[in-house]
Design an enzyme around this catalytic site. Structure first.
Site, mmCIF file in Angstrom:
data_model
loop_
_atom_site.group_PDB
_atom_site.id
_atom_site.type_symbol
_atom_site.label_atom_id
_atom_site.label_comp_id
_atom_site.label_asym_id
_atom_site.label_seq_id
_atom_site.Cartn_x
_atom_site.Cartn_y
_atom_site.Cartn_z
ATOM 1 C CG ASP A 40 2.312 3.757 7.471
ATOM 2 O OD1 ASP A 40 2.651 2.862 6.682
ATOM 3 O OD2 ASP A 40 3.072 4.685 7.802
ATOM 4 C CB CYS A 79 5.850 0.944 2.581
ATOM 5 S SG CYS A 79 5.150 2.084 3.785
ATOM 6 C CG HIS A 138 7.057 1.663 -1.163
ATOM 7 N ND1 HIS A 138 6.280 2.461 -0.348
ATOM 8 C CD2 HIS A 138 8.296 2.193 -1.140
ATOM 9 C CE1 HIS A 138 7.035 3.437 0.147
ATOM 10 N NE2 HIS A 138 8.261 3.295 -0.316
ATOM 11 C CG HIS A 317 3.843 -1.356 7.934
ATOM 12 N ND1 HIS A 317 3.561 -0.174 8.546
ATOM 13 C CD2 HIS A 317 4.400 -1.048 6.740
ATOM 14 C CE1 HIS A 317 3.947 0.809 7.755
ATOM 15 N NE2 HIS A 317 4.443 0.318 6.645
#
Ligand SMILES: [Ca+2]
Length: 479
Positions: A40, A79, A138, A317
């Protein structure tokens, strides 16, 4: 080699084992890989200049060791979809992995990818030892790793706990959107422990080349980091992102739909007078990440592998903090898609990378799989959606006409070129932004017929293969 390594080498040699870091064997002539996945992290870093108050000295130093990609994009804005795409080399629309669910969105459960060879497995098949510390996939893929380490999570710090003393006390926000200072030391947090494991593992040494994935959790929510990091960013002194009021008026409804949106997050934060404090908390979490990166790079530099290791750093991201009146990821807008990407490669790599270089071409982390294979001299693997960034690593100004394509769930694709962002949704609604005149994506040009040719040219890049999406439960978390 310091004295401690020398003594370890003597002992290992006496025991008939391979001496770490001494004479590379045939297999060891290939460079090691340190593969750093950040969770993030948007472009609020010193070297990318996404926020004037960001403090990331270690990231900036890493960029100076290799190539900084100033226009790198994620293949998906959440994710699991992004990490699956990076680690399989397949777009969401090829794998069918579009969102987050351990039970229903793990690529091994899908027939088309059940036997797929992942990026770490490709290295494993060519003589590498593969390791992971922290979150890389993830949902992990045990077949990809020879060794794994997961730090023990601390209740209420690495998970969401409204009763935690650091809780921000704001009613009405999504549970995940929490922040506050911790009266703990860095060593108490999982990211420190993850890096510490990696450091110890480097110190123990390897008798074959290694591919080490290190997943750093901050700046993922909740933004709970030690108080010292909050003290670096007094809320009243941090700048807010530049935002156009009512920016969403020209955006199709399908562009946003999740718990952050349904909670009217932006309105709640603004009305609580908390926009500055939230921005400061994210910046504090970024600097906490940056300290862990410094800890990791210091460990690599103190090891026998400092001069024979490719380093890749990427974020899964970006993140919005009020731009387009929106908070979080999970949208096909620039702030959610634009990410840091740095690649360093030593002289011994098949493609060495000049220190201090920058590449402004539009690239995607979808390309990391073929890129790393080429940089390390491994045979290419067919059947991937990405291409090697090798030509750009050799010459950052090389011609490059591939757009970055980002996908959010079934048939929502965004095409980013040097000038344009064109997004086509499953219901045929569209967005078009001209980044030359409108870098903040304020003015959707898609409805203006004078851009029909531009849209048609960009639409040619839309993926032709679009696997169906497994239905998403209504209460889906946006983890
Ligand atoms: Ca707008």
């Amino acid at each position: 080699m310091n004295r401690r390594h020398f003594l370890q080498g003597m002992l290992a040699g006496a025991a008939g084992l391979t001496v770490p870091g001494l004479r590379p064997t045939q297999a060891q002539s290939r460079p090691n890989v340190l593969f750093i996945a950040v969770d993030d992290l948007n472009t609020w870093t010193g070297c990318l200049g996404g926020h004037p108050d960001a403090q990331t000295p270690n990231l900036d130093r890493l960029a100076a060791r290799g190539m900084l990609f100033t226009h790198a994009y994620c293949p998906a804005p959440i994710c699991n979809a992004s990490r699956t795409a990076v680690l399989t080399g397949l777009r969401s629309s090829t794998s069918g992995v579009y969102w987050n669910s351990a039970q229903r969105q793990h690529f091994r459960r899908f027939p088309q990818t059940a036997e797929h060879i992942t990026l770490p497995q490709h290295f494993m098949q060519h003589g590498y030892r593969t390791l992971r510390a922290g979150k890389v996939f993830h949902y992990d893929d045990p077949a990809s790793w020879d060794e794994v380490y997961d730090a023990e999570r601390i209740a209420g710090i690495d998970s969401f706990d409204r009763a935690h003393p650091a809780h921000n006390g704001i009613a009405g926000l999504p549970e995940e959107l929490d922040w506050g200072p911790l009266d703990l030391s860095d060593e108490d947090l999982t990211d420190w422990q993850v890096v510490n494991w990696a450091a110890e593992r480097l110190d123990r040494g390897f008798d074959q080349p290694f591919f080490m994935g290190v997943g750093l959790y901050r700046p993922h929510l909740p933004w709970f980091v030690p108080r010292a990091y909050f003290e670096l960013f007094p809320p009243e002194a941090v700048a807010l992102p530049e935002v156009l009021p009512h920016d969403r008026d020209d955006v199709p409804a399908i562009a946003v739909d999740n718990v952050f949106e349904r909670a009217n997050t932006h309105q709640v934060i603004v009305e609580a007078g908390a926009w500055h404090t939230a921005v400061a908390a994210y910046l504090a979490s970024i600097t906490f990440f940056d300290e862990r990166l410094g800890q990791l790079l210091a460990a690599l530099d103190a090891s026998a592998y400092a001069d024979h290791t490719v380093i890749v750093l990427w974020s899964d991201h970006g993140w919005h903090l009020g731009e387009k009146q929106y908070w979080s990821k999970d949208v096909l807008w620039e702030e959610a898609l634009h990410i840091p990407l740095i690649i360093t490669a030593p002289e011994s790599a098949s493609i060495p990378v000049a220190p201090g270089s920058q590449c402004a071409r539009v690239v995607s982390t979808l390309d990391l799989y073929p890129t790393l294979a080429e940089v390390c001299g491994l045979p290419p693997r067919g059947g991937l959606d990405g291409v090697s960034l090798g030509p750009l690593l050799q010459n950052p100004d090389a011609d490059w006409d591939r757009p970055a394509i980002s996908t959010r769930d079934y048939m929502n694709h965004s095409i980013r070129t040097a000038q344009w962002r064109y997004t086509r949704y499953v219901d045929d609604s569209e967005e078009l932004y001209d980044h030359v005149t409108d870098p903040l994506e304020w003015h959707n040009l898609a409805g203006d017929s004078q851009y029909d040719d531009v849209k048609a040219a960009l639409a040619r890049y839309l993926p032709e293969v679009n696997l169906p999406s497994v239905p998403k439960p209504a209460n889906q978390s946006d983890d």
